[in-house]
Write an enzyme that holds these catalytic residues in place. Structure first.
Site, mmCIF file in Angstrom:
data_model
loop_
_atom_site.group_PDB
_atom_site.id
_atom_site.type_symbol
_atom_site.label_atom_id
_atom_site.label_comp_id
_atom_site.label_asym_id
_atom_site.label_seq_id
_atom_site.Cartn_x
_atom_site.Cartn_y
_atom_site.Cartn_z
ATOM 1 N N HIS A 180 2.577 1.914 -3.290
ATOM 2 C CA HIS A 180 1.616 2.493 -4.237
ATOM 3 C C HIS A 180 1.465 3.990 -3.998
ATOM 4 O O HIS A 180 1.455 4.791 -4.940
ATOM 5 C CB HIS A 180 0.274 1.779 -4.085
ATOM 6 C CG HIS A 180 -0.820 2.360 -4.916
ATOM 7 N ND1 HIS A 180 -0.725 2.529 -6.274
ATOM 8 C CD2 HIS A 180 -2.059 2.825 -4.581
ATOM 9 C CE1 HIS A 180 -1.833 3.071 -6.753
ATOM 10 N NE2 HIS A 180 -2.652 3.266 -5.735
ATOM 11 N N GLU A 189 0.818 -1.205 0.000
ATOM 12 C CA GLU A 189 0.000 0.000 0.000
ATOM 13 C C GLU A 189 0.858 1.265 0.000
ATOM 14 O O GLU A 189 0.590 2.205 -0.749
ATOM 15 C CB GLU A 189 -0.925 -0.015 1.222
ATOM 16 C CG GLU A 189 -1.640 1.291 1.516
ATOM 17 C CD GLU A 189 -2.632 1.713 0.436
ATOM 18 O OE1 GLU A 189 -3.075 2.877 0.474
ATOM 19 O OE2 GLU A 189 -2.963 0.891 -0.437
ATOM 20 N N HIS A 239 -20.541 -9.814 -16.519
ATOM 21 C CA HIS A 239 -19.260 -9.347 -17.068
ATOM 22 C C HIS A 239 -18.832 -10.197 -18.254
ATOM 23 O O HIS A 239 -18.324 -9.671 -19.249
ATOM 24 C CB HIS A 239 -18.195 -9.388 -15.971
ATOM 25 C CG HIS A 239 -16.833 -8.959 -16.435
ATOM 26 N ND1 HIS A 239 -16.575 -7.698 -16.919
ATOM 27 C CD2 HIS A 239 -15.656 -9.633 -16.507
ATOM 28 C CE1 HIS A 239 -15.302 -7.599 -17.256
ATOM 29 N NE2 HIS A 239 -14.729 -8.760 -17.020
#
Length: 318
Positions: free
Chosen positions: A61, A58, A226
């Protein structure tokens, strides 16, 4: 500041945004979004967090996003000051806008709970930001590459609107933009699957849970929707590729249509790879590959959508 530096800056802009896009998908797939707790921009109250897998993914990023944000701002300033093309300035503004929106959504996702529908927008915003960086790079390369070859090609003066300036029918233009918008919708459905943790809704491929039409509820309904959307996208892009192969269209339109068909075909098979790899060590790789392909596909469709825009009475600058 020479022309080559400007082109390299815009290229770094595009590469950096691609990394942000990929790392964001990695955060989602590894469920590392809470790796830094409720803190932002710090991580668990620290500038350098304690080492855990989730916190490092995290925080990495966030770090990369911060660096790329500075590159985006630099490219925006340089393009506004040096470019004579209105489209390049619009692309640079689009990159900056969607980068800010992306960062704001990321911060809000950390500090406040959000619905899956809102969380799914994060990837879509990142995708738009990346597509704008690609458009910006091509516009700048065309402008300053032409200027280097012929200094009088781009004259000082008011900014010019300079899309592809190619003659296409209204029907073809509508087909291109329908495909682009529909592709974004299918991408959103894919992101929604991730954020609702519905990936296991359909086992097996091409059938869903061994059925042509399964029970359309819960995770199964989301994944099946999808899949149907992806099949229809393949058919629409196949139609677009056929329409773009006409002999009277420019080479770049033909190539864009051809590569769109190649990439959507790869995307279908990468989707199968994601399904078959679910629950195995290959799942993360399959998911990231799926993300890379759809990012490239959407960027090509965005480029195609831009170059078929009418130029009005404005002549090409280069």
């Amino acid at each position: 500041m020479n022309n080559k530096f400007i082109q390299r800056l815009c290229l770094a802009n595009s590469v950096g945004m691609f990394l942000v896009l990929l790392m964001g998908a990695l955060v989602t797939k590894t469920e590392s979004g809470r790796g830094c707790g409720d803190d932002w921009p710090l991580c668990n109250g620290k500038f350098v967090p304690a080492y855990t897998i989730d916190s490092m993914i995290e925080y990495s990023h966030r770090f990369v996003t911060g660096i790329v944000g500075l590159i985006v701002l630099a490219a925006f300033i340089v393009v506004l000051r040096r470019s004579k093309r209105m489209d390049a300035k619009i692309h640079a503004s689009g990159v900056l806008f969607f980068t800010i929106v992306q960062a704001a959504l990321g911060a809000m996702a950390v500090m406040w709970p959000q619905s899956s529908m809102v969380m799914a927008l994060h990837f879509g915003i990142s995708l738009l930001a990346f597509a704008f960086t690609v458009l910006l790079y091509f516009a700048i390369r065309e402008e300053f590459g032409a200027e280097k070859a012929n200094p009088s090609a781009v004259r000082p003066g008011p900014s010019v609107w300079n899309p592809g300036n190619v003659a296409v029918t209204k029907g073809f233009r509508k087909l291109v933009w329908f495909t682009l918008i529909y592709c974004y919708f299918v991408v959103y459905l894919g992101a929604y699957i991730r954020h609702t943790e519905s990936s296991g809704g359909c086992t097996g491929w091409p059938l869903c849970n061994g059925e042509v039409i399964p029970e359309l509820s819960g995770a199964t309904g989301i994944v099946f929707m999808h899949r149907v959307g992806a099949i229809l996208l393949f058919l629409v892009i196949a139609l677009l590729a056929r329409a773009s192969a006409k002999s009277d269209l420019p080479k770049r339109i033909k190539l864009s249509g051809k590569w769109s068909l190649y990439l959507v075909t790869l995307q279908v098979f990468s989707g199968a790879f994601v399904t078959l790899a679910f629950g195995s060590d290959w799942y993360l790789l399959a998911s990231l590959l799926h993300t890379v392909i759809i990012s490239c596909l959407f960027s090509i469709l965005s480029y195609l959508g831009f170059i078929v825009l009418p130029a009005g009475t404005t002549k090409r600058a280069a």
